[in-house]
Write a protein that holds these residues in place. Structure first.
Motif, PDB file in Angstrom:
ATOM      1  N   LEU A  55      93.651  34.908 -26.410  1.00 21.63           N
ATOM      2  CA  LEU A  55      92.944  33.849 -25.694  1.00 21.63           C
ATOM      3  C   LEU A  55      91.698  34.443 -25.051  1.00 21.63           C
ATOM      4  O   LEU A  55      91.777  35.420 -24.317  1.00 21.63           O
ATOM      5  N   LYS A  56      90.553  33.860 -25.350  1.00 21.18           N
ATOM      6  CA  LYS A  56      89.281  34.384 -24.845  1.00 21.18           C
ATOM      7  C   LYS A  56      88.765  33.473 -23.729  1.00 21.18           C
ATOM      8  O   LYS A  56      88.597  32.267 -23.931  1.00 21.18           O
ATOM      9  N   LEU A  57      88.495  34.070 -22.558  1.00 19.83           N
ATOM     10  CA  LEU A  57      87.933  33.311 -21.440  1.00 19.83           C
ATOM     11  C   LEU A  57      86.484  32.975 -21.750  1.00 19.83           C
ATOM     12  O   LEU A  57      85.661  33.861 -21.985  1.00 19.83           O
ATOM     13  N   LEU A  58      86.161  31.682 -21.762  1.00 18.87           N
ATOM     14  CA  LEU A  58      84.799  31.227 -22.018  1.00 18.87           C
ATOM     15  C   LEU A  58      84.050  30.909 -20.724  1.00 18.87           C
ATOM     16  O   LEU A  58      82.844  31.108 -20.642  1.00 18.87           O
ATOM     17  N   ARG A  59      84.796  30.392 -19.748  1.00 16.56           N
ATOM     18  CA  ARG A  59      84.150  29.935 -18.521  1.00 16.56           C
ATOM     19  C   ARG A  59      85.154  29.926 -17.386  1.00 16.56           C
ATOM     20  O   ARG A  59      86.310  29.573 -17.573  1.00 16.56           O
ATOM     21  N   GLU A  60      84.693  30.331 -16.201  1.00 15.23           N
ATOM     22  CA  GLU A  60      85.471  30.206 -14.973  1.00 15.23           C
ATOM     23  C   GLU A  60      84.566  29.571 -13.948  1.00 15.23           C
ATOM     24  O   GLU A  60      83.420  29.993 -13.769  1.00 15.23           O
ATOM     25  N   GLN A  61      85.082  28.553 -13.254  1.00 21.16           N
ATOM     26  CA  GLN A  61      84.231  27.811 -12.327  1.00 21.16           C
ATOM     27  C   GLN A  61      85.062  27.251 -11.184  1.00 21.16           C
ATOM     28  O   GLN A  61      86.168  26.759 -11.398  1.00 21.16           O
ATOM     29  N   PHE A  62      84.519  27.307  -9.971  1.00 16.53           N
ATOM     30  CA  PHE A  62      85.135  26.672  -8.812  1.00 16.53           C
ATOM     31  C   PHE A  62      84.213  25.568  -8.322  1.00 16.53           C
ATOM     32  O   PHE A  62      83.016  25.796  -8.125  1.00 16.53           O
ATOM     33  N   THR A  63      84.763  24.375  -8.125  1.00 18.16           N
ATOM     34  CA  THR A  63      83.996  23.238  -7.626  1.00 18.16           C
ATOM     35  C   THR A  63      84.639  22.758  -6.336  1.00 18.16           C
ATOM     36  O   THR A  63      85.751  22.198  -6.366  1.00 18.16           O
ATOM     37  N   PRO A  64      83.976  22.981  -5.180  1.00 15.59           N
ATOM     38  CA  PRO A  64      84.555  22.533  -3.906  1.00 15.59           C
ATOM     39  C   PRO A  64      84.555  21.010  -3.801  1.00 15.59           C
ATOM     40  O   PRO A  64      83.722  20.334  -4.405  1.00 15.59           O
ATOM     41  N   ASP A  65      85.501  20.470  -3.029  1.00 15.43           N
ATOM     42  CA  ASP A  65      85.585  19.028  -2.819  1.00 15.43           C
ATOM     43  C   ASP A  65      84.322  18.488  -2.143  1.00 15.43           C
ATOM     44  O   ASP A  65      83.949  17.341  -2.356  1.00 15.43           O
ATOM     45  N   ILE A  66      83.688  19.311  -1.306  1.00 13.58           N
ATOM     46  CA  ILE A  66      82.428  18.952  -0.653  1.00 13.58           C
ATOM     47  C   ILE A  66      81.370  19.919  -1.175  1.00 13.58           C
ATOM     48  O   ILE A  66      81.487  21.128  -0.972  1.00 13.58           O
ATOM     49  N   PRO A  67      80.338  19.415  -1.871  1.00 16.35           N
ATOM     50  CA  PRO A  67      79.320  20.300  -2.456  1.00 16.35           C
ATOM     51  C   PRO A  67      78.651  21.210  -1.416  1.00 16.35           C
ATOM     52  O   PRO A  67      78.539  20.859  -0.246  1.00 16.35           O
ATOM     53  N   ASP A  68      78.211  22.378  -1.883  1.00 15.97           N
ATOM     54  CA  ASP A  68      77.472  23.348  -1.068  1.00 15.97           C
ATOM     55  C   ASP A  68      78.265  23.875   0.118  1.00 15.97           C
ATOM     56  O   ASP A  68      77.703  24.145   1.181  1.00 15.97           O
ATOM     57  N   LYS A  70      81.572  26.733   1.286  1.00  9.45           N
ATOM     58  CA  LYS A  70      82.212  27.952   0.786  1.00  9.45           C
ATOM     59  C   LYS A  70      83.682  28.075   1.149  1.00  9.45           C
ATOM     60  O   LYS A  70      84.387  28.878   0.557  1.00  9.45           O
ATOM     61  N   THR A  71      84.157  27.329   2.127  1.00 10.04           N
ATOM     62  CA  THR A  71      85.546  27.490   2.552  1.00 10.04           C
ATOM     63  C   THR A  71      86.396  26.242   2.315  1.00 10.04           C
ATOM     64  O   THR A  71      87.563  26.220   2.646  1.00 10.04           O
ATOM     65  N   ILE A  72      85.822  25.229   1.719  1.00  9.79           N
ATOM     66  CA  ILE A  72      86.516  23.962   1.484  1.00  9.79           C
ATOM     67  C   ILE A  72      87.355  24.058   0.198  1.00  9.79           C
ATOM     68  O   ILE A  72      86.919  24.636  -0.785  1.00  9.79           O
ATOM     69  N   PRO A  73      88.551  23.470   0.202  1.00 11.94           N
ATOM     70  CA  PRO A  73      89.353  23.451  -1.019  1.00 11.94           C
ATOM     71  C   PRO A  73      88.633  22.732  -2.155  1.00 11.94           C
ATOM     72  O   PRO A  73      87.717  21.939  -1.921  1.00 11.94           O
ATOM     73  N   GLY A  74      89.076  23.015  -3.367  1.00  9.51           N
ATOM     74  CA  GLY A  74      88.484  22.375  -4.536  1.00  9.51           C
ATOM     75  C   GLY A  74      89.278  22.683  -5.785  1.00  9.51           C
ATOM     76  O   GLY A  74      90.439  23.074  -5.720  1.00  9.51           O
ATOM     77  N   ILE A  75      88.622  22.525  -6.928  1.00 11.02           N
ATOM     78  CA  ILE A  75      89.262  22.744  -8.229  1.00 11.02           C
ATOM     79  C   ILE A  75      88.703  24.008  -8.874  1.00 11.02           C
ATOM     80  O   ILE A  75      87.494  24.176  -8.993  1.00 11.02           O
ATOM     81  N   HIS A  76      89.599  24.897  -9.265  1.00 15.61           N
ATOM     82  CA  HIS A  76      89.249  26.133  -9.966  1.00 15.61           C
ATOM     83  C   HIS A  76      89.597  25.893 -11.438  1.00 15.61           C
ATOM     84  O   HIS A  76      90.707  25.471 -11.746  1.00 15.61           O
ATOM     85  N   GLU A  77      88.639  26.138 -12.338  1.00 15.70           N
ATOM     86  CA  GLU A  77      88.842  25.912 -13.769  1.00 15.70           C
ATOM     87  C   GLU A  77      88.628  27.191 -14.564  1.00 15.70           C
ATOM     88  O   GLU A  77      87.729  27.961 -14.263  1.00 15.70           O
ATOM     89  N   TRP A  78      89.453  27.352 -15.599  1.00 15.92           N
ATOM     90  CA  TRP A  78      89.298  28.425 -16.570  1.00 15.92           C
ATOM     91  C   TRP A  78      89.323  27.774 -17.939  1.00 15.92           C
ATOM     92  O   TRP A  78      90.276  27.066 -18.272  1.00 15.92           O
TER      93      TRP A  78
END
Length: 112
Positions: A55-68, A70-78
């Motif tokens: 399995l090859k990692l193509l992308r890892e990204q974190f999107t916080p529930d509130i844009p901009d 740094k400490t707010i929860p959100g969705i982490h995607e791989w």
């Protein structure tokens, strides 16, 4: 095109993915949890994910529930691509600094 999306509801599942297809794992993450670490008190994502060779990692990204923020929860995607036939594991660990302990995520992927 992403063929499948997996979440915490799929933890410890075994799934099938066609060779060459991609899939995404989406998990809740809370960068603020790291602020409770005695060793690394900085705001950064908590999940640490590892995948086996098929399995090859193509992308890892974190999107916080509130844009901009740094400490707010959100969705982490791989996003992974199935690059080699076989049965491969993706395993993640989420350290809970505030109360101790950890969460685990494991997905067994059969690439056909």
């Amino acid at each position: 095109m992403v063929a499948q999306i997996f979440t915490n509801a799929n933890c410890f599942d075994t799934v099938s993915v066609s060779l060459g297809d991609t899939f995404v794992i989406k998990l809740r993450d809370e960068p603020g949890e790291h602020l409770y670490s005695k060793e690394e008190p900085v705001a950064e994502t908590v999940w640490k994910m590892e995948a086996e060779e098929g399995l090859k990692l193509l992308r890892e990204q974190f999107t916080p529930d509130i844009p901009d923020t740094k400490t707010i929860p959100g969705i982490h995607e791989w996003e992974y691509e199935a690059v080699k036939p076989g049965t491969w594991d993706v395993e993640g660990t989420y350290t809970i600094f505030r109360f101790g302990g950890e969460r685990k995520f494991k997905l067994t992927v059969k690439v056909v």
